[in-house]
Design an enzyme around this catalytic site. Structure first.
Site, PDB file in Angstrom:
ATOM      1  N   CYS A  67       0.910  -1.256   0.127  1.00 24.72           N
ATOM      2  CA  CYS A  67      -0.151  -0.194  -0.082  1.00 24.72           C
ATOM      3  C   CYS A  67       0.850   1.190  -0.114  1.00 24.72           C
ATOM      4  O   CYS A  67       1.619   1.336   0.742  1.00 24.72           O
ATOM      5  CB  CYS A  67      -0.913   0.061   1.101  1.00 24.72           C
ATOM      6  N   CYS A  70       0.525   3.159   3.489  1.00 27.82           N
ATOM      7  CA  CYS A  70       0.998   2.650   4.935  1.00 27.82           C
ATOM      8  C   CYS A  70       2.053   3.328   5.305  1.00 27.82           C
ATOM      9  O   CYS A  70       2.988   3.454   4.471  1.00 27.82           O
ATOM     10  CB  CYS A  70       0.757   1.134   4.916  1.00 27.82           C
ATOM     11  N   ASN A 170     -12.617  11.037  -1.567  1.00 31.75           N
ATOM     12  CA  ASN A 170     -13.665   9.870  -2.439  1.00 31.75           C
ATOM     13  C   ASN A 170     -13.337   8.678  -1.379  1.00 31.75           C
ATOM     14  O   ASN A 170     -12.261   8.045  -1.344  1.00 31.75           O
ATOM     15  CB  ASN A 170     -13.067   9.994  -3.652  1.00 31.75           C
ATOM     16  N   SER A 178      -9.746   2.324  -5.140  1.00 31.10           N
ATOM     17  CA  SER A 178      -9.505   1.102  -4.786  1.00 31.10           C
ATOM     18  C   SER A 178      -8.790   0.941  -3.689  1.00 31.10           C
ATOM     19  O   SER A 178      -8.622  -0.175  -2.799  1.00 31.10           O
ATOM     20  CB  SER A 178      -8.685   0.193  -6.160  1.00 31.10           C
ATOM     21  N   HIS A 181      -7.241   2.443   2.385  1.00 32.69           N
ATOM     22  CA  HIS A 181      -6.285   2.952   3.501  1.00 32.69           C
ATOM     23  C   HIS A 181      -6.884   4.385   3.549  1.00 32.69           C
ATOM     24  O   HIS A 181      -7.123   5.194   2.537  1.00 32.69           O
ATOM     25  CB  HIS A 181      -4.913   3.229   3.038  1.00 32.69           C
ATOM     26  N   HIS A 183      -7.793   7.984   3.710  1.00 30.62           N
ATOM     27  CA  HIS A 183      -7.037   9.298   3.061  1.00 30.62           C
ATOM     28  C   HIS A 183      -8.014  10.270   2.534  1.00 30.62           C
ATOM     29  O   HIS A 183      -9.024   9.812   1.941  1.00 30.62           O
ATOM     30  CB  HIS A 183      -6.157   8.806   2.201  1.00 30.62           C
ATOM     31  N   GLN A 185      -7.715  14.055  -0.052  1.00 37.31           N
ATOM     32  CA  GLN A 185      -7.027  14.973  -1.017  1.00 37.31           C
ATOM     33  C   GLN A 185      -7.105  16.379  -1.050  1.00 37.31           C
ATOM     34  O   GLN A 185      -8.405  16.788  -0.332  1.00 37.31           O
ATOM     35  CB  GLN A 185      -7.135  14.583  -2.409  1.00 37.31           C
TER      36      GLN A 185
HETATM   37 ZN   LIG Z   1      -2.362   1.281   3.697  1.00 30.19          ZN
END
Ligand SMILES: [Zn+2]
Length: 367
Positions: A67, A70, A170, A178, A181, A183, A185
């Site tokens: 990822c 991460c 989003n 996809s 994690h 997050h 923007q």
């Molecule tokens: Zn991650």
């Protein structure tokens, strides 16, 4: 898995149920966008044989070696994330606007125009754990996310080339993400996004005509009605707006009119974090799955203008209207520019109000 109203037949094959006192069929004015929303709730159970969305619900690991969000992992281009323990912000490796954007090619002929795609695009990791979303993060860990939005808006907005800071999230594959994690923007741009321009013009006109801030009147009207309010405390309110364009659209707003998120004080930040937790938990509990949405922060431009009329708020635009059924944007929305909603905002708010405020994955099985 089949949703209500998917029992087969042509979408046009069965007669619609008559619009009666239990269904809603009317047009509602969206005062922030100054446009009509067609609400045709008598259509919501029409048969549907088209594509269905499958939302993955398998368990997500706490850490994923490949990822790019991460802690400690390498990103495209070789940069490595620090071992962050709270939030982490970095410049987007695939920016849509950036300081390195080239000068435009030769000026186009009239009436066309072009300008440099100058600005800054950033990514905010909300939490080091890969498997948590806002809905599953404790309020104490959502507070730093709100503080990052404050800090980023303040810092990026202070740059002379930046006119507006758009923070957003989003969430979910159905909106093109996809990576699970948690997050969001940031797009800090040399122009003001259209929605903000529209809302600003409407808010300034309303203030000029009535002497009152538009969003403060929206809040007062929602409080007076009460049927669509999901969350309210001393500082913050969360509600399905009267003029909702999406089935489960929710606005979360400070009760005090401020143009930018960084104007919120400590108590208001905590309260906003509690409201975000409350709303996102209800979303996940609705169908017991990670609930997809697009969540923009609506803030005034940062170019030093007079934005006293503008009221900062956060909007959730969930694309699903049933567990596996997308709201498609089609003729009315893309072609005509106005939304057609198949659901009643009062009914959808009642569904969300009825849900527990403990996340289904945190709830004890026996409780
Ligand atoms: Zn991650």
């Amino acid at each position: 898995m089949s949703a209500a109203g998917t029992t087969g037949g042509s979408p046009y094959g069965s007669p619609l149920p008559p619009a009666g006192p239990l269904t809603l069929w009317e047009q509602r004015w969206h005062p922030l966008r100054e446009e009509w929303v067609i609400i045709a709730a008598h259509r919501q159970d029409r048969p549907w044989t088209g594509e269905k969305v499958v939302v993955p619900v398998e368990a997500t690991p706490r850490y994923v070696p490949d990822c790019y969000l991460c802690p400690g992992n390498a990103r495209v281009g070789g940069r490595r994330n620090p071992d962050y323990t709270s939030t982490f912000v970095f410049d987007n490796d695939h920016p849509c606007v950036g300081p390195d954007a080239p000068q435009p090619q030769a000026p186009p002929p009239r009436p066309f125009r072009s300008q440099r795609a100058h600005g800054l695009a950033r990514v905010i990791c909300y939490h080091p754990r890969h498997d948590l979303t806002l809905a599953e993060m404790p309020v104490e860990q959502i507070i730093p996310v709100v503080q990052v939005w404050q800090q980023q808006t303040r810092d990026l907005g202070a740059r002379p080339e930046i006119r507006h800071v758009l923070c957003f999230e989003n969430k979910g594959e159905v909106v093109g993400v996809s990576n699970y994690h948690p997050h969001g923007q940031i797009n800090a741009t040399n122009f003001v996004f259209k929605t903000i321009e529209t809302e600003l013009a409407a808010s300034q006109r309303y203030l000029h005509e009535t002497g009152r801030p538009l969003f403060a009147d929206i809040i007062a009207a929602e409080q007076a009605d009460g049927r669509r309010v999901l969350y309210e405390d001393e500082h913050t309110i969360g509600f399905v707006p009267y003029f909702a364009r999406y089935a489960y659209e929710v606005y979360v707003a400070p009760r005090r009119t401020v143009a930018h998120i960084q104007a919120l004080n400590g108590a208001e930040v905590e309260s906003l974090a509690r409201a975000l937790k409350d709303v996102t938990v209800r979303f996940d509990n609705l169908w017991r799955m990670p609930f997809p949405y697009v969540m923009p922060l609506h803030q005034a431009p940062t170019d030093g203008g007079d934005y006293r009329a503008f009221h900062f708020f956060i909007a959730f635009h969930p694309p699903l209207r049933q567990p596996n059924l997308l709201k498609y944007l089609a003729g009315p929305e893309i072609g005509g520019g106005n939304f057609l909603s198949d659901t009643s905002p009062e009914e959808k708010a009642a569904e969300l109000q009825a849900l527990p405020t403990t996340h289904y994955r945190e709830a004890q099985p026996d409780s």
